[in-house]
Design an enzyme around this catalytic site. Structure first.
Site, PDB file in Angstrom:
ATOM      1  N   THR A 193       0.954  -1.132   0.177  1.00  0.00           N
ATOM      2  CA  THR A 193      -0.012   0.074   0.044  1.00  0.00           C
ATOM      3  C   THR A 193       0.783   1.118  -0.007  1.00  0.00           C
ATOM      4  O   THR A 193       2.127   1.297   0.209  1.00  0.00           O
ATOM      5  CB  THR A 193      -0.933  -0.101   1.293  1.00  0.00           C
ATOM      6  N   CYS A 194       0.422   2.391  -0.218  1.00  0.00           N
ATOM      7  CA  CYS A 194       1.134   3.534  -0.182  1.00  0.00           C
ATOM      8  C   CYS A 194       1.213   3.987   1.107  1.00  0.00           C
ATOM      9  O   CYS A 194       0.673   3.679   2.012  1.00  0.00           O
ATOM     10  CB  CYS A 194       0.330   4.692  -0.797  1.00  0.00           C
TER      11      CYS A 194
END
Length: 89
Positions: free
Chosen positions: A68-69
């Site tokens: 994920t970011c």
């Protein structure tokens, strides 16, 4: 540990690596031409971990990769885990 529950199975995965990386796809590689090259890949992603989780990983293990970011949106947070238990419902 990561627990995944679906309609048909329950599974438990042991985390062996956690790290941040630029938005590349090298950690998502799925094709290897030998067990040795796959083991080298596994060693590389394990050695990137910011935590020493002391989990052995081999080419016969089934693994998942989650990413994920990060909070800046400029990097990815990556988690790799190996399957340790699966049970049909």
């Amino acid at each position: 540990y990561i627990k995944i529950v679906t309609k048909n199975i329950n599974s438990i995965w042991e985390i062996f690596s956690v790290y941040k990386t630029p938005p590349t796809t090298e950690y998502l590689q799925t094709t290897f031409y030998s067990m040795e090259s796959y083991q080298n890949f596994l060693d590389t992603i394990k050695n990137k971990s910011i935590h020493n989780l002391n989990v052995n990983i081999t080419p016969t293990d089934k693994i998942i990769t989650l990413s994920t970011c990060d909070n800046t949106g400029k990097n990815r947070v990556v988690i790799h885990a190996k399957l340790i238990k699966i049970k049909d419902k």
